[in-house]
Design a protein around this motif. Structure first.
Motif: not given
Length: 238
Positions: A1, A57-60, A62-63, A89, A92
């Motif tokens: 990440m 590898g961003l999750d919500r 992070d985005a 994104s 997400l």
């Protein structure tokens, strides 16, 4: 990440490297923008974001943090990049992210950012979550015409593809049909025009009884893809 702040700094550095001499002033004048401009073409902004997100590898969380970091500096290309991060994104995101979208739309003050936020981010969220119709109802009566425009354009992509909720769009458009704001008149006509690509009869049946109320701009856009006979009937009804 990847840390969102580091990623935003990398995106910013790459955007600066891809500035085109003379473009910044031209773009700023064209958009009547109060932001700083680097002068980077839109396809290049999208390419920079696409490369930056590859393998990040961003999750919500992070985005949205990356979006906030990019948006925090009043540079047009950074904000355009933030919009592209949201587009990439969108799968997400959920209803809890609508307040963020509302803030960005209010702060955008230009079609160049608003239209992508409304069509490619808000639109898919509304299609996935019918509960957001209440938000659209509120936005449709908002004093900010960019917010009202977003209500209309949130329907664009689904209707263009032959799906979507035309009755809902029609309800909002009917309520705004006699507005004098250019960007509202244009948006209504744009959505009608693109809907008519696959469902011209639907658009014809909607616009014909409203032709006398609609602006010339709305009518010109709405009839572009109708048959000559349908077009003549709408113009005659004006």
């Amino acid at each position: 990440m990847t840390d969102p702040k580091d990623l935003a700094a990398r995106i910013d550095a790459e955007l600066r490297e891809r500035s085109v001499p003379g473009r910044a002033d031209q773009e700023r004048a064209y958009l009547k923008s109060e932001l700083e401009h680097y002068g980077v073409p839109v396809p290049m902004v999208r390419s920079v974001v696409k490369r930056a997100l590859r393998g990040a590898g961003l999750d919500r969380g992070d985005a949205t943090a990356l979006v906030a970091e990019l948006w925090s500096v009043p540079v047009y290309e950074r904000r355009a990049a933030a919009v592209e991060v949201l587009v990439a994104s969108v799968g997400l995101l959920g209803s809890e992210d609508v307040p963020l979208l509302e803030r960005l739309i209010r702060e955008s003050r230009t079609w160049a950012l608003v239209d992508v936020l409304a069509g490619s981010v808000l639109g898919p969220l509304v299609e996935r979550d019918p509960g957001l119709v209440g938000t659209l109802d509120r936005w449709a009566a908002d004093p900010d015409f960019w917010i009202r425009r977003s209500v209309l354009l949130a329907h664009l992509e689904a209707l263009r593809a032959g799906g979507g909720d035309f009755d809902r769009f029609g309800r909002y458009a009917d309520g705004m049909l006699e507005e004098r704001e250019f960007f509202i008149r244009k948006a209504i006509g744009w959505v009608l025009r693109d809907t008519s690509r696959k469902r011209p009869e639907l658009v014809f049946d909607w616009i014909l009884p409203r032709a006398s109320r609609a602006s010339g701009l709305t009518i010109r856009e709405a009839v572009k893809r109708l048959s000559p006979e349908q077009r003549e009937a709408v113009l005659a009804a004006r």
